[in-house]
Structures are given as C-alpha cells and as structure tokens.
Design an enzyme around this catalytic site. Structure first.
Site, PDB file in Angstrom:
ATOM      1  N   PHE A  56       1.875  -0.529  -6.524  1.00  0.00           N
ATOM      2  CA  PHE A  56       3.013  -1.280  -7.076  1.00  0.00           C
ATOM      3  C   PHE A  56       2.690  -2.777  -7.180  1.00  0.00           C
ATOM      4  O   PHE A  56       3.509  -3.627  -6.825  1.00  0.00           O
ATOM      5  CB  PHE A  56       4.272  -1.064  -6.232  1.00  0.00           C
ATOM      6  CG  PHE A  56       4.769   0.358  -6.259  1.00  0.00           C
ATOM      7  CD1 PHE A  56       5.120   0.962  -7.454  1.00  0.00           C
ATOM      8  CD2 PHE A  56       4.868   1.097  -5.087  1.00  0.00           C
ATOM      9  CE1 PHE A  56       5.566   2.274  -7.483  1.00  0.00           C
ATOM     10  CE2 PHE A  56       5.311   2.407  -5.105  1.00  0.00           C
ATOM     11  CZ  PHE A  56       5.664   3.001  -6.316  1.00  0.00           C
ATOM     12  N   ILE A  57       1.502  -3.076  -7.676  1.00  0.00           N
ATOM     13  CA  ILE A  57       1.058  -4.455  -7.771  1.00  0.00           C
ATOM     14  C   ILE A  57       1.440  -5.018  -9.141  1.00  0.00           C
ATOM     15  O   ILE A  57       0.903  -4.599 -10.181  1.00  0.00           O
ATOM     16  CB  ILE A  57      -0.460  -4.576  -7.553  1.00  0.00           C
ATOM     17  CG1 ILE A  57      -0.862  -3.895  -6.229  1.00  0.00           C
ATOM     18  CG2 ILE A  57      -0.879  -6.039  -7.580  1.00  0.00           C
ATOM     19  CD1 ILE A  57      -0.144  -4.428  -5.007  1.00  0.00           C
ATOM     20  N   GLY A 117       4.956  -0.527   2.524  1.00  0.00           N
ATOM     21  CA  GLY A 117       5.795  -1.196   1.543  1.00  0.00           C
ATOM     22  C   GLY A 117       6.598  -2.289   2.219  1.00  0.00           C
ATOM     23  O   GLY A 117       6.155  -3.426   2.371  1.00  0.00           O
ATOM     24  N   THR A 129      13.650  -4.912   0.053  1.00  0.00           N
ATOM     25  CA  THR A 129      14.745  -4.008  -0.306  1.00  0.00           C
ATOM     26  C   THR A 129      16.082  -4.495   0.268  1.00  0.00           C
ATOM     27  O   THR A 129      16.129  -5.363   1.143  1.00  0.00           O
ATOM     28  CB  THR A 129      14.478  -2.599   0.238  1.00  0.00           C
ATOM     29  OG1 THR A 129      14.455  -2.669   1.682  1.00  0.00           O
ATOM     30  CG2 THR A 129      13.155  -2.050  -0.270  1.00  0.00           C
ATOM     31  N   GLU A 167       0.848  -1.194   0.000  1.00  0.00           N
ATOM     32  CA  GLU A 167       0.000   0.000   0.000  1.00  0.00           C
ATOM     33  C   GLU A 167       0.886   1.249   0.000  1.00  0.00           C
ATOM     34  O   GLU A 167       2.094   1.157   0.272  1.00  0.00           O
ATOM     35  CB  GLU A 167      -0.909  -0.011   1.227  1.00  0.00           C
ATOM     36  CG  GLU A 167      -1.867  -1.192   1.262  1.00  0.00           C
ATOM     37  CD  GLU A 167      -2.808  -1.155   2.462  1.00  0.00           C
ATOM     38  OE1 GLU A 167      -2.727  -0.168   3.233  1.00  0.00           O
ATOM     39  OE2 GLU A 167      -3.606  -2.093   2.624  1.00  0.00           O
ATOM     40  N   GLU A 215      10.215  -7.170  -3.575  1.00  0.00           N
ATOM     41  CA  GLU A 215      10.239  -8.382  -2.759  1.00  0.00           C
ATOM     42  C   GLU A 215      11.334  -8.328  -1.690  1.00  0.00           C
ATOM     43  O   GLU A 215      12.026  -9.303  -1.434  1.00  0.00           O
ATOM     44  CB  GLU A 215      10.374  -9.630  -3.641  1.00  0.00           C
ATOM     45  CG  GLU A 215       9.129  -9.889  -4.470  1.00  0.00           C
ATOM     46  CD  GLU A 215       9.030 -11.302  -4.974  1.00  0.00           C
ATOM     47  OE1 GLU A 215       9.480 -12.221  -4.260  1.00  0.00           O
ATOM     48  OE2 GLU A 215       8.480 -11.492  -6.067  1.00  0.00           O
ATOM     49  N   HIS A 240      31.554  -0.089 -22.704  1.00  0.00           N
ATOM     50  CA  HIS A 240      31.034   0.230 -24.030  1.00  0.00           C
ATOM     51  C   HIS A 240      31.013   1.733 -24.307  1.00  0.00           C
ATOM     52  O   HIS A 240      30.724   2.144 -25.444  1.00  0.00           O
ATOM     53  CB  HIS A 240      29.618  -0.329 -24.192  1.00  0.00           C
ATOM     54  CG  HIS A 240      29.587  -1.794 -24.491  1.00  0.00           C
ATOM     55  ND1 HIS A 240      29.754  -2.757 -23.514  1.00  0.00           N
ATOM     56  CD2 HIS A 240      29.413  -2.468 -25.660  1.00  0.00           C
ATOM     57  CE1 HIS A 240      29.674  -3.961 -24.060  1.00  0.00           C
ATOM     58  NE2 HIS A 240      29.469  -3.819 -25.351  1.00  0.00           N
ATOM     59  N   GLY A 241      31.284   2.549 -23.298  1.00  0.00           N
ATOM     60  CA  GLY A 241      31.333   3.986 -23.505  1.00  0.00           C
ATOM     61  C   GLY A 241      30.003   4.560 -23.938  1.00  0.00           C
ATOM     62  O   GLY A 241      28.935   4.137 -23.483  1.00  0.00           O
ATOM     63  N   GLY A 242      30.052   5.515 -24.866  1.00  0.00           N
ATOM     64  CA  GLY A 242      28.844   6.205 -25.305  1.00  0.00           C
ATOM     65  C   GLY A 242      27.799   5.273 -25.897  1.00  0.00           C
ATOM     66  O   GLY A 242      26.600   5.468 -25.699  1.00  0.00           O
TER      67      GLY A 242
END
Length: 389
Positions: free
Chosen positions: A159-160, A134, A365, A130, A363, A338-340
């Site tokens: 957040f269901i 949380g 934190t 709710e 599930e 990988h840079g940019g």
C-alpha cells in the site's frame, strides 16, 4: 481573537480558487471518461504542464522553505489552499515539494535526492507499511543486514502511495532486531535501479498503490538517511507531518458536494414540489452545513498549533477522525439526495464516495485516532477544553 485573513492571505487563497475553477474543473468530464476507461485521470505531461502554469504565478513548493525555492507558507495557509484544491476531484497538487524527512539528508544526498525531487526531476515514495505492519508500524519485518560496506535489504512493503511511479524509495528496515523500534530501525534511500520492483494494487478508488519487493537488494553505506538505528523517529516525523491536510482537502470536497445537493434540491420536483421543501432533505443539508463548519475549525485549529510550534498531534488526530467520519456521511447524504443519478457514473458523486472512504484508513485509521485521543485524555496529556480550557 481574529478569524480574518490578511490581504496577502486572501489573495493567495483567491488565486488558488480561480486556478481550480479555470484550469481544473473544466477537465473533470475528461478525467471521469478516462477513469471509466481505466486510464489515469491526468497524464504526467498534463500534470507537469499544470504545475508549470501555476509556477509562473509563483505557486511552487507551497511548504518548501524559500531557501530551496519554495513559498514556505504557514500551516494555516496551506490548509486553506488544500481546501480549495479539494473542490475538484482532478488529481492535482502543486509541484516543488519533497518529503519532509528528505531535509535530514546530508549534502551529497541532497544533491542526489532532495533537490531533484523539489525540481520535479525525481519521484520518491515512503515505504514503511508491510502486509503484517499497517497501523502497528513497530511490527515491520523487512531487514537490512551489513555485508562489508554495504547493506542487504530483504522484505516486502505494501500500500505504498506513489510506489509504481517512484524512482527511489525511503525504505524502513530492521537493522537491530533486539532494539526494534527503539533504535533498531534504519531508513535507506534506495534507487529503483538498485534492484527493487513494484507491483500495482487495484483498489476501489482511482489511485493505485504498490507493493514493493526487496530481494537481496544491496545498497551502499552512504544510502542511510539520518543515522543508523534512528529510522523510526524519522518515520513518525513523516507520518505526523501534516495529518490536518487530509481533512483540509475533504473540506473542499464536502463544500462542492453540498453545493450540488442544494442546487439539485432546489430544482428537482417530486409530487408537485421541490425536494428543498421536504423536511428530510432540509435536515440532511442543515446537518452537512454544520459539520463542514465544525471540520473547518478543527482543521484550522490543528494548523494554528503547528504554526505556533505546539505539539499538535492531539488536535490533528481529532481533525482527521472527525473529517473522515463526516466527509463519508456528507457524501452519502448527497448521493441519497440525488437518488438513482447519484449512484451512476454520469455524476462525480460516486467517485467522491469511493475517494473519501480512504480518508478513514490511510495515515492512521479511525481506530488509531480514537486510541490516541482517548489515551491523551485519560492520561492527562491534554486537558478537556484544549488550549482555552
């Protein structure tokens, strides 16, 4: 101590690996294109087709008991399969599954909810979180009051996962405020057409959780799942059913990401030499390789405890905490290598970056896992050194 797989286990693992390579990986570019256009990566029809294709080879209800038409695989085997599925970001899971607490349903409820869910004809969602509850699930405020032979539910869930698609929800509501979580919370099976509605929540990821709104939603007495007042125990059973599976899927993602980093480091040249010759890059790759292996054994150890019928909550908390932390560090390194280009949406790295960030929140934190681990150690519920200590 034997770390090898049996021939049957290896065949199952290899089939899923082949399925991922042949059926899912080729869809990745189209999934990325759709998501960039704010569309679902897979349509319901496409997901159903893929699940039925897997079903033809016997892959249906991976952990569903055989008496309900499932495979009934062990926790260790399921973790290995999740790792294979994690090698792609295509949003796929095998069909034939139902929430574990639905198996507590009575015979009538099984016919209406459990069996159709396993068959893929119905979709459920787990509704406990709710706006003000949380991590502290005991703080839920949604209420259910008796009115004759019915219950009337009022409140909001947030957040269901699957809440926008579900046609019924497992709703946890306070039925006795004085008892609260200690015998005053009840779980209800509530069809959407009984009156609740859902609202989409936009997130930084590609999934869309929901808020569920209940305004004088009336449900018959027969919609109680389990017993009145015993809902919180069911909720904890759902939450603790398989935390190890979340970091298990992250293993596959990290392996795929590290493979991308290795290939890029070997082919990309700067200042006349491949990136792979740079010590800074070598250390990133070495650290990532070590962390993936450490995560693998944390996950498999937690799953092994589940299979042995042991209390695996501590081991699962350790696997989830480490998995969330290290998966985020690994994807960050791979993006850096990988840079940019890693920052663009031409490659899937930034997509994994957003997806894996969620692993540290949902599930349980990081902070909740640390609290659990520290409490267990400080109070002597577990020993330093674990089962071999």
């Amino acid at each position: 101590m034997d770390f090898s797989l049996s021939d049957e286990e290896r065949q199952i693992r290899d089939w899923v690996r082949t399925f991922v390579q042949r059926e899912l990986v080729p869809l990745e570019q189209e999934v990325l294109r759709r998501e960039r256009a704010h569309q679902p990566g897979l349509t319901d029809d496409e997901l159903t087709e893929l699940r039925l294709k897997a079903k033809k080879s016997g892959f249906w209800g991976v952990q569903t008991p055989p008496e309900y038409g499932g495979m009934g695989l062990s926790a260790v085997m399921t973790a290995l399969l999740e790792a294979e599925l994690g090698r792609t970001f295509v949003p796929f899971s095998f069909g034939g599954a139902a929430d574990n607490i639905l198996f507590h349903a009575n015979d009538e409820q099984k016919e209406r909810y459990l069996l159709p869910t396993i068959e893929g004809k119905r979709k459920s969602c787990f509704a406990i979180t709710e706006p003000g509850a949380g991590s502290d699930a005991k703080a839920i405020r949604t209420t259910a009051r008796r009115d004759g032979s019915d219950w009337v539910i009022n409140g909001e869930k947030t957040f269901i996962t699957g809440g926008n698609e579900a046609d019924f929800a497992m709703v946890f509501a306070v039925t006795d405020p004085e008892k609260g979580a200690n015998g005053g919370v009840t779980c209800f099976l509530v069809d959407r057409d009984m009156g609740w509605r859902s609202e989409y929540i936009d997130t930084m990821g590609e999934w869309g959780p929901a808020s569920l709104i209940f305004e004088d939603v009336r449900v018959p007495e027969g919609q109680v799942l389990g017993e009145v007042g015993q809902g919180f125990a069911l909720a904890m059973q759902w939450i603790g059913r398989g935390r190890y599976l979340l970091p298990a899927r992250a293993i596959g993602a990290c392996e795929r990401l590290l493979s991308m980093a290795i290939e890029h480091a070997n082919t990309r040249e700067t200042f006349g030499a491949p990136l792979a010759e740079r010590q800074a890059i070598q250390w990133m790759i070495a650290d990532s390789g070590v962390e993936i292996e450490a995560l693998r054994w944390l996950v498999l150890h937690a799953a092994w405890q589940v299979d042995k019928g042991m209390d695996s909550r501590h081991a699962q908390s350790m696997a989830k905490l480490y998995g969330g932390q290290k998966a985020n560090e690994i994807v960050d390194r791979v993006l850096q290598i990988h840079g940019g280009m890693g920052y663009t949406r031409e490659l899937p790295i930034e997509r994994w970056y957003r997806e894996l960030r969620l692993l540290r929140i949902y599930e349980g934190t990081d902070e909740i896992q640390r609290r659990t681990i520290a409490r267990n150690l400080l109070k002597g519920h577990v020993k330093v050194g674990g089962v071999l200590g």
